[in-house]
Design a protein around this motif. Structure first.
Motif, PDB file in Angstrom:
ATOM      1  N   ARG A 462       0.827  -1.195   0.000  1.00  0.00           N
ATOM      2  CA  ARG A 462       0.000   0.000   0.000  1.00  0.00           C
ATOM      3  C   ARG A 462       0.875   1.264   0.000  1.00  0.00           C
ATOM      4  O   ARG A 462       0.596   2.231  -0.715  1.00  0.00           O
ATOM      5  N   ALA A 463       1.948   1.235   0.804  1.00  0.00           N
ATOM      6  CA  ALA A 463       2.854   2.394   0.844  1.00  0.00           C
ATOM      7  C   ALA A 463       3.551   2.596  -0.503  1.00  0.00           C
ATOM      8  O   ALA A 463       3.724   3.731  -0.977  1.00  0.00           O
ATOM      9  N   GLU A 464       3.962   1.477  -1.165  1.00  0.00           N
ATOM     10  CA  GLU A 464       4.616   1.599  -2.466  1.00  0.00           C
ATOM     11  C   GLU A 464       3.659   2.168  -3.504  1.00  0.00           C
ATOM     12  O   GLU A 464       4.063   2.977  -4.363  1.00  0.00           O
ATOM     13  N   GLU A 465       2.397   1.778  -3.435  1.00  0.00           N
ATOM     14  CA  GLU A 465       1.427   2.303  -4.387  1.00  0.00           C
ATOM     15  C   GLU A 465       1.226   3.799  -4.199  1.00  0.00           C
ATOM     16  O   GLU A 465       1.135   4.563  -5.171  1.00  0.00           O
ATOM     17  N   GLU A 466       1.164   4.209  -2.929  1.00  0.00           N
ATOM     18  CA  GLU A 466       1.023   5.649  -2.652  1.00  0.00           C
ATOM     19  C   GLU A 466       2.244   6.420  -3.154  1.00  0.00           C
ATOM     20  O   GLU A 466       2.119   7.523  -3.691  1.00  0.00           O
ATOM     21  N   MET A 467       3.430   5.835  -2.986  1.00  0.00           N
ATOM     22  CA  MET A 467       4.650   6.501  -3.460  1.00  0.00           C
ATOM     23  C   MET A 467       4.658   6.604  -4.980  1.00  0.00           C
ATOM     24  O   MET A 467       5.054   7.630  -5.543  1.00  0.00           O
ATOM     25  N   ARG A 468       4.201   5.530  -5.672  1.00  0.00           N
ATOM     26  CA  ARG A 468       4.146   5.601  -7.140  1.00  0.00           C
ATOM     27  C   ARG A 468       3.157   6.648  -7.614  1.00  0.00           C
ATOM     28  O   ARG A 468       3.417   7.388  -8.575  1.00  0.00           O
ATOM     29  N   LEU A 469       2.030   6.740  -6.881  1.00  0.00           N
ATOM     30  CA  LEU A 469       1.046   7.743  -7.261  1.00  0.00           C
ATOM     31  C   LEU A 469       1.596   9.158  -7.048  1.00  0.00           C
ATOM     32  O   LEU A 469       1.438  10.034  -7.912  1.00  0.00           O
ATOM     33  N   HIS A 475       5.818  14.087 -11.426  1.00  0.00           N
ATOM     34  CA  HIS A 475       6.466  14.153 -12.730  1.00  0.00           C
ATOM     35  C   HIS A 475       5.557  14.649 -13.830  1.00  0.00           C
ATOM     36  O   HIS A 475       6.021  14.973 -14.921  1.00  0.00           O
ATOM     37  N   HIS A 476       4.248  14.724 -13.588  1.00  0.00           N
ATOM     38  CA  HIS A 476       3.340  15.213 -14.621  1.00  0.00           C
ATOM     39  C   HIS A 476       2.793  16.599 -14.325  1.00  0.00           C
ATOM     40  O   HIS A 476       2.071  17.156 -15.142  1.00  0.00           O
ATOM     41  N   VAL A 477       3.135  17.165 -13.163  1.00  0.00           N
ATOM     42  CA  VAL A 477       2.670  18.499 -12.851  1.00  0.00           C
ATOM     43  C   VAL A 477       3.428  19.507 -13.723  1.00  0.00           C
ATOM     44  O   VAL A 477       4.573  19.276 -14.131  1.00  0.00           O
ATOM     45  N   LEU A 478       2.804  20.634 -14.046  1.00  0.00           N
ATOM     46  CA  LEU A 478       3.414  21.620 -14.951  1.00  0.00           C
ATOM     47  C   LEU A 478       4.461  22.469 -14.266  1.00  0.00           C
ATOM     48  O   LEU A 478       5.329  23.043 -14.932  1.00  0.00           O
ATOM     49  N   ASP A 479       4.395  22.617 -12.950  1.00  0.00           N
ATOM     50  CA  ASP A 479       5.378  23.408 -12.216  1.00  0.00           C
ATOM     51  C   ASP A 479       6.627  22.563 -11.951  1.00  0.00           C
ATOM     52  O   ASP A 479       6.550  21.338 -11.784  1.00  0.00           O
ATOM     53  N   GLY A 480       7.787  23.228 -11.924  1.00  0.00           N
ATOM     54  CA  GLY A 480       9.027  22.539 -11.628  1.00  0.00           C
ATOM     55  C   GLY A 480       9.152  22.264 -10.133  1.00  0.00           C
ATOM     56  O   GLY A 480       8.912  23.142  -9.312  1.00  0.00           O
ATOM     57  N   ILE A 481       9.546  21.042  -9.776  1.00  0.00           N
ATOM     58  CA  ILE A 481       9.676  20.639  -8.378  1.00  0.00           C
ATOM     59  C   ILE A 481      11.097  20.127  -8.167  1.00  0.00           C
ATOM     60  O   ILE A 481      11.611  19.331  -8.969  1.00  0.00           O
TER      61      ILE A 481
END
Length: 769
Positions: A462-469, A475-481
């Motif tokens: 469950r934790a790995e799934e949350e991390m992947r999400l 990585h798909h957000v338009l702002d640079g992080i």
């Protein structure tokens, strides 16, 4: 004897062996080196003495150049030119006694005091002798006949600064300098000196060597002059000197137009050369002895170092035996280390063999204890045969719902078969009643079953799934992080950040955000940012960065500190939003508000602001400030006859010509219509502005070539040549106004005065044209 060698310490035997080998080797090297050294010493001595000979030749050259310098110094004396400018008669050589000093010589010295020159002759423009100075010792001949009428020598000297020749069968060196004053050549000053032993002795005072110089006739081998007449007398032959002296170097003269052939040679006493060779050999003998001792010491130290390593190895073996309680024999802890080490290794091998037997017995006991591991394991443990039948399941496997003797699910058998065929131990993951279990297969050699050791990994999945999400969102957000360590090292970035700064993720990870600094923010900006982060845990605001291609990038940034449960900051996350378009829009709006849309010049609003600023600077620094008001003459006719498009082009070209007339520090503005105004910094007085006003009038009078003019029917005619003029009004601060409004009004009134005066003119608010 064997027992004695075994009891002798290895270090003592190593040092003795090193001394014997070093002495034998050193003796052989010493004999070979001494033979090589004798040849090298003779070569070195010959090179050193040859170098002294070359130095002697250089000192002789300096002496000849000194004679030229004497002639030049005397020729530059005003007294010499004054002597030649007066009417005079040719010298009577009989009336000039030796050592007579003429009036044109230096008052404090003579040629004899300056250098060992024998004669100084003062010649007129025709080359005839007007006066002479001669230093003639009692044992030397008088003035050579050739110098009484030196015309031939003077012609030869015209091609060179010096000249060597035979005068009365004696070699002489001559030097001459022209005497020029007020652009007129009065005559020549000639200096002459015989190349005798006295000249060489004077030249030898410039040198510091161990050789003696001499001048020799190459054909006869006769000594003409010597720097040491006592050891090498004048008139002696080279053959008579070869036993007592060594001759070094041969140089033949070639000074300008010289027709004299002499050989310049250096000598050194044979006994002195042998003494120098002996001194070098004796010095090197001490060096060889020191080298031999150093070789013996180095070789002994090397062997001693190896003996020390063997001794340390022996001590380590003894210490290992003591730690393992192997009971090594104490009788072999002294004496020859190698002999003792051999005995101790044999004892160590026996002790290790006994230890291996003991370990096998202990391993058997551990296997018996390990057999109880599955039943007591809190995680599921299964045994499945190769056909998929469950052979064993511990109590913790009850949650799986499997029965011993039954078959495991088909999905399990398929995954187990893949593990067996691939000979891998990849984990086997299965889902049971919403729970996820991970089993590690273990196939023991010689067994027909597979052991499966499992554990509940539901929460981890469950934790790995949350991390992947979260990673996908990042990585798909338009702002640079960007995520950094506490020291600023970049740990992670998203795709938008890579696109924003133009760098791949591989180059960014591990680097510092300082690489993006634009240097538009000072240290105070970053100090305030870090202070806000440390106190409140977050910061946001506008910041200018720089892309990898050097382009500036304005961003709105939000930085937050990430803390662990204990409150300690473990990393920072920064979100960057690109506000380049927003900044560009602001800049365009600002330019539209303060600049003329047609010409791009500052409009009236910006003109008023800059004029107010210029007035403040003028009041503070007491500098003159002027305003020039320019109104176009004939602009309305261009607009009416050729259309507004032609009029707009005309205004744009007028703006270009106005900018070309003024300095970069001045401000050209379009106030509206065909009215322009110029702010002139450090203008000076009204008279100094007249050239600029005339320059502007001339620029406006030149025809303007306009594209796309309109005819009476509104059709484009292609090209129009427009001719206009300008009327200019000038106002100077503070004479014509204390504030911006009054100064501009004064310039406007002066412009109208120029129009009423016939246009194409300028007027000053003070009433000056």
């Amino acid at each position: 004897m064997k027992a004695l060698l075994q009891r002798t310490p290895l270090a003592l035997k190593a040092v003795a062996l090193g001394l014997i080998i070093s002495m034998l080797l050193g003796g052989v090297l010493n004999q070979w080196q001494e033979a090589q050294l004798r040849h090298a010493v003779m070569r070195q001595l010959q090179e050193e003495l040859s170098l002294h000979a070359e130095h002697d030749r250089q000192r002789f050259d300096e002496a000849v150049q000194g004679l030229r310098q004497v002639a030049r110094l005397l020729a530059e004396r005003p007294a010499v030119a004054e002597q030649l400018s007066r009417p005079g008669q040719l010298v009577n050589f009989a009336s000039r006694p030796p050592n007579h000093r003429p009036s044109w010589l230096p008052g404090a010295s003579t040629l004899r005091a300056i250098f060992h020159a024998r004669y100084a002759l003062l010649l007129n423009a025709d080359g005839l002798v007007l006066d002479i100075y001669q230093h003639i010792p009692s044992d030397r001949p008088g003035l050579p006949q050739e110098l009484r009428a030196p015309g031939e020598q003077l012609r030869m000297l015209s091609h060179s600064q010096s000249y060597m020749t035979l005068l009365d069968d004696t070699p002489y060196v001559l030097a001459a300098e022209s005497i020029v004053a007020n652009g007129r050549e009065y005559g020549t000053l000639m200096v002459a000196s015989p190349l005798d032993s006295e000249f060489l002795i004077a030249a030898s005072r410039l040198r510091n060597g161990i050789t003696t110089t001499a001048l020799i006739e190459p054909k006869s081998g006769r000594i003409i002059a010597s720097g040491d007449p006592l050891t090498i007398p004048q008139g002696s032959q080279l053959e008579d000197l070869k036993g007592d002296f060594l001759m070094l170097g041969k140089s033949f003269f070639d000074y300008g137009a010289s027709d004299l052939e002499l050989q310049f040679t250096s000598f050194i006493a044979t006994d002195r050369a042998e003494q120098m060779s002996s001194e070098l050999l004796e010095l090197n003998a001490h060096q060889r002895s020191l080298l031999l001792l150093s070789l013996i010491g180095a070789f002994s130290l090397l062997i001693l170092w190896y003996a020390r390593r063997i001794y340390r190895l022996r001590r380590q073996v003894l210490a290992l035996g003591d730690r393992l309680v192997l009971g090594l024999d104490e009788n072999h802890r002294s004496g020859d280390e190698i002999y003792a080490l051999e005995r101790q290794f044999r004892q160590l091998a026996d002790a290790v063999q006994a230890s291996q037997q003991r370990l096998r017995e202990e391993a058997k006991e551990e296997r018996e204890q390990f057999a109880l591991f599955p039943a007591k394991n809190p995680n599921p443990v299964l045994r499945v045969d190769t056909h998929g039948t469950l052979l064993y399941a511990n109590d913790a496997s009850a949650a799986l719902g499997l029965e011993v003797g039954g078959s495991v699910p088909h999905e399990w058998r398929k995954k187990l078969q893949q593990s067996l065929e691939g000979d891998t131990t990849a984990p086997l993951e299965v889902a049971v009643d919403g729970r996820c279990f991970s089993f590690i297969p273990a196939l023991l050699e010689g067994c027909d079953f597979i052991s499966l050791y499992g554990m509940d990994v539901t929460e981890r999945k469950r934790a790995e799934e949350e991390m992947r999400l979260a990673e996908a969102i990042t990585h798909h957000v338009l702002d640079g992080i960007m995520v950094t360590e506490t020291d600023g090292t970049i740990r992670s970035v998203n795709n938008a950040f890579c696109r924003m700064f133009g760098l791949p993720r591989e180059e960014l990870i591990g680097s510092s955000p300082a690489m993006f600094r634009s240097h538009r923010h000072g240290p105070d900006f970053y100090d305030a940012m870090w202070e806000r982060l440390s106190q409140q845990g977050s910061w946001e605001g506008e910041i200018w960065n720089r892309r990898s291609d050097g382009q500036l990038l304005p961003c709105y940034s939000r930085i937050s500190a990430i803390r662990e449960p204990g409150g300690r900051v473990v990393s920072y996350v920064a979100v960057y939003s690109d506000i380049s378009e927003h900044k560009a829009t602001e800049e365009r709006l600002t330019r539209m508000a303060f600049h003329d849309a047609l010409t791009g010049l500052p409009n009236r609003l910006l003109f008023q602001d800059r004029l107010q600023h210029a007035l403040s600077l003028s009041n503070r620094h007491t500098h003159k400030l002027a305003v020039m008001f320019v109104d176009l003459d004939g602009f309305k006719a261009i607009n009416d006859n050729h259309g507004h498009e032609a009029g707009d082009q005309l205004l744009q070209k007028v703006a270009e010509r106005l900018l070309a007339c003024v300095r970069d520090s001045d401000t050209v503005s379009r106030l509206g219509g065909d009215e322009f105004a110029v702010i002139l910094q450090d203008a000076g007085e009204a008279a100094s502005l007249e050239p600029l006003a005339k320059k502007v009038l001339q620029a406006m009078q030149r025809p303007f070539n306009l594209e796309g003019g309109e005819d009476d029917e509104g059709q484009l005619t292609g090209q129009v040549q427009a001719c206009i003029s300008a009327s200019i009004g000038i106002a100077i601060h503070p004479r014509d106004g204390d504030d911006a409004e009054q100064l501009l009004r004064s310039a406007d009134q002066a412009m109208y005065e120029a129009k009423r005066g016939g246009k194409n003119a300028y007027r000053s608010a003070g009433g000056h044209r």
